[in-house]
Each structure stands twice: as C-alpha cells, then as structure tokens.
Design a protein around this motif. Sequence first.
Motif, PDB file in Angstrom:
ATOM      1  N   ASP A 154      -6.095  -3.083  16.202  1.00  0.00           N
ATOM      2  CA  ASP A 154      -5.746  -4.503  16.101  1.00  0.00           C
ATOM      3  C   ASP A 154      -6.354  -5.325  17.237  1.00  0.00           C
ATOM      4  O   ASP A 154      -6.592  -6.518  17.068  1.00  0.00           O
ATOM      5  CB  ASP A 154      -4.223  -4.684  16.113  1.00  0.00           C
ATOM      6  N   GLN A 155      -6.575  -4.688  18.378  1.00  0.00           N
ATOM      7  CA  GLN A 155      -7.125  -5.395  19.535  1.00  0.00           C
ATOM      8  C   GLN A 155      -8.600  -5.095  19.769  1.00  0.00           C
ATOM      9  O   GLN A 155      -9.166  -5.511  20.774  1.00  0.00           O
ATOM     10  CB  GLN A 155      -6.317  -5.038  20.798  1.00  0.00           C
ATOM     11  N   TYR A 186     -13.023  -6.009  15.286  1.00  0.00           N
ATOM     12  CA  TYR A 186     -12.061  -6.484  14.293  1.00  0.00           C
ATOM     13  C   TYR A 186     -11.639  -7.928  14.595  1.00  0.00           C
ATOM     14  O   TYR A 186     -11.586  -8.772  13.694  1.00  0.00           O
ATOM     15  CB  TYR A 186     -10.824  -5.600  14.226  1.00  0.00           C
ATOM     16  N   LEU A 187     -11.327  -8.216  15.866  1.00  0.00           N
ATOM     17  CA  LEU A 187     -10.921  -9.576  16.226  1.00  0.00           C
ATOM     18  C   LEU A 187     -12.029 -10.574  15.902  1.00  0.00           C
ATOM     19  O   LEU A 187     -11.762 -11.675  15.409  1.00  0.00           O
ATOM     20  CB  LEU A 187     -10.552  -9.639  17.708  1.00  0.00           C
ATOM     21  N   ARG A 246     -12.198 -10.972  12.066  1.00  0.00           N
ATOM     22  CA  ARG A 246     -11.020 -11.707  11.595  1.00  0.00           C
ATOM     23  C   ARG A 246     -11.137 -13.192  11.925  1.00  0.00           C
ATOM     24  O   ARG A 246     -10.954 -14.054  11.066  1.00  0.00           O
ATOM     25  CB  ARG A 246      -9.753 -11.122  12.232  1.00  0.00           C
ATOM     26  N   ASP A 247     -11.454 -13.476  13.185  1.00  0.00           N
ATOM     27  CA  ASP A 247     -11.530 -14.878  13.605  1.00  0.00           C
ATOM     28  C   ASP A 247     -12.631 -15.634  12.860  1.00  0.00           C
ATOM     29  O   ASP A 247     -12.425 -16.774  12.430  1.00  0.00           O
ATOM     30  CB  ASP A 247     -11.754 -14.970  15.114  1.00  0.00           C
TER      31      ASP A 247
END
Length: 150
Positions: free
Chosen positions: A26-27, A31-32, A35-36
Amino acid sequence: MPFLEAGYDALGRQQAVLNGDTSGFDQSADYLFRRDQGFRGLNAGLAAAGNAGPGGFSGGADADRIALGQGLAGQAIDSYWAKLAGRAGQGQTSAGNLGQLGAGYAASNGDAYQAAGAARGSAYQNSANAWNQFGNLAVRTLNNYGPGVG
C-alpha cells in the motif's frame, strides 16, 4: 551482505502479503504513483464531462473510483510481488556465492595444512635418514679402526 539482507527483507515482505498484511504494498512508490495518476486522470475526466455537482462527484463517479482502485491494485500487486521475488533471488544468489566462497576458502586452507604436514613429515623423514646414515658410518668406522669393536 547488502544483497543477502535485501533478499531476507524481500522474503519477509512476501510472507507479510501472504498473511494478508499489504501495508508494504500500500505504501510502495510504484503503487502510490499509479493510484494517484489514475485518480487524477479519472477526476479530470469526470470534471470535464460535467459529472461534478456542488457536493462533489456523483455516485457513478465513486463506482468508477472503486473500479479504478481495484484494477490498479490488482495489477500493481503482481508487479510488487515480482520485484520482491527479484530481490529475494538476488539474496539467494548472494547466499550461494558466499557458500561457494566459504567452501573454496576451506578447501584452500585444507590444502595448505596438508602441504605443511607433508613438508614437516618429509623433513622428519630426511632427518631420520641422515641419522641412520650417520649411525651406519659410525659403525663401519668403528669396525675398521676400533680395537675389537663390532
């Protein structure tokens, strides 16, 4: 050692995912970022299409966000897992290389000690041969020149 430690860390993170702990994923930066960027693009598209009301986006927009988030997570976790597997593989390779290095060192030391033992044994053998020759010479000398010896 850094590769070995990275491999241990990667295995721990994989085990965490298997146990349901996705906090590392998740961090994760990739991925961030996905996602963003995905939400930024979705929000811009919805706003341009006029789907934003006074209180925010419509219920359909929320469904789009959920679908986007789930799709990104599904794709990104495979990538995350593959990267961890690569790091774990580097650690495994490092462990194998260290094992080979240790085995080579042990073999070299064993060979050196064996050579030293052979040299020492040879020196004792040579010394014994020299004393044997001296003894034989002494007996012959006494037999030839000594009165009634031998």
